[in-house]
Design an enzyme around this catalytic site. Structure first.
Site, PDB file in Angstrom:
ATOM      1  N   SER A 120       0.835  -1.200   0.000  1.00  9.38           N
ATOM      2  CA  SER A 120       0.000   0.000   0.000  1.00  9.38           C
ATOM      3  C   SER A 120       0.876   1.259   0.000  1.00  9.38           C
ATOM      4  CB  SER A 120      -0.987  -0.034   1.163  1.00  9.38           C
ATOM      5  OG  SER A 120      -1.925  -1.067   0.962  1.00  9.38           O
ATOM      6  N   LYS A 172     -22.864  17.097   6.438  1.00  8.79           N
ATOM      7  CA  LYS A 172     -21.945  17.517   7.487  1.00  8.79           C
ATOM      8  C   LYS A 172     -21.666  16.352   8.441  1.00  8.79           C
ATOM      9  CE  LYS A 172     -19.435  20.290   9.959  1.00  8.79           C
ATOM     10  NZ  LYS A 172     -18.107  20.688   9.452  1.00  8.79           N
TER      11      LYS A 172
END
Length: 322
Positions: A120, A172
């Site tokens: 990764s 949000k």
């Protein structure tokens, strides 16, 4: 001797003492400065090959970035070897190391020495160098990005806790650990993940000089041995120090140069205060002073990573990195 002569003699003695005191202070300062240089950057006056270790979970590490920059600009360090043993970490942490290593490679040869694991973001860092040397059984790959968050809603309900939200807009603070994510929230996060994933794929394609379609075929989160990585173009050579020196010799670097380990300076007042506070909690309250550190250790160092993550998870369910 008369009184004036005695006074004049005393003044001469005081002046001599002052001179030697000042000289002693200057010499002490020079000695401390020399020791500081030798401690921070060993043997930098003699030509050598710098080696910097990048181990464990990758985060935004200012000390490590400073060290890479210092080694890149140091004229005595004729080349830089980055020894990597990492399952990855935050994508942003890998991005900053990528840029630092690319900048270093513009000044001198930079080689990745893949030890046990460079997956990764660890592979992102390796791909940022000029040449990758890995062990035959090293683990490489796991090209991709993942975003994870915990769901604690059911647990809170069982203990009688309910979280109420008053938000300026539906997106949000989404996704939230206190309720299931809406389809809109999932789409928003997936868009972020795919954008970062595209950047990662392009990085590997550019640095490894592999066709993007070929990288995409490898970038499904799969991991490879060093041998498989060599076949797929993710690694340049199998081996260790001998192979690294052989490559550097081809770049005009003296193969007899000593490899010197450079280490980042982790000392800081802030760290000292944290250590003292931790010691107080452990000693007088009978509690672990670094609870989050211990939990992080038990989780393999990946539990408290924020934001988009490029990390190969050992154990548990297979990692889905795309």
């Amino acid at each position: 001797m008369t009184d004036p002569e005695i006074l004049a003699d005393r003044r001469r003695i005081r002046r001599k003492l002052s001179f030697w005191r000042i000289l002693s202070v200057v010499a002490a300062i020079a000695l401390v400065a020399a020791l500081a240089v030798n401690i921070g950057f060993p043997e930098t006056r003699a030509d050598h090959i710098a080696r910097i270790d990048i181990t464990g979970v990758i985060t935004d590490d200012e000390a490590l970035l400073h060290l890479i920059d210092a080694a890149a600009k140091n004229k005595a360090a004729k080349a830089l070897v980055v020894s990597i043993s990492s399952p990855g970490g935050t994508t942003y942490g890998g991005e900053r190391l990528h840029k630092a290593l690319v900048a270093a490679s513009a000044l001198k040869p930079v080689v990745a020495d893949v030890r046990t694991l460079a997956a990764s973001a660890g592979h992102m860092i390796a791909a940022s160098t000029d040449h990758i040397v890995a062990g035959e059984s090293s683990i490489v790959g796991s090209i991709g990005v993942i975003f994870q968050y915990a769901q604690a809603g059911e647990l809170l309900e069982k203990i009688g806790v309910r979280i109420e939200d008053i938000k300026s807009s539906p997106m949000k603070a989404e996704p939230s650990p206190f309720h299931d994510a809406s389809e809109e929230a999932k789409a928003m996060i997936r868009s972020m993940v795919l954008d970062s994933y595209d950047w990662f794929v392009d990085l590997v394609a550019e640095r490894r000089q592999i066709d993007r379609a070929q990288v995409l075929a490898l970038a499904d989160g799969s991991i490879f041995t060093g041998r498989q990585g060599l076949e797929n173009g993710l690694v340049d050579a199998l081996g260790g120090e001998d192979e690294i020196r052989a490559y550097l010799k081809g770049r005009g670097i003296d193969e007899t140069l000593k490899i010197v380990k450079w280490e980042p300076d982790r000392s800081s007042t802030d760290g000292l205060l944290k250590l003292q506070a931790s010691s107080f909690v452990e000693r007088y309250l009978g509690m672990p002073g670094r609870v989050s550190d211990e939990i992080d250790r038990l989780s393999g160092g990946k539990l408290f990573l924020d934001g988009l993550v490029s990390v190969w998870q050992v154990g548990g369910q297979p990692a889905r990195d795309n």
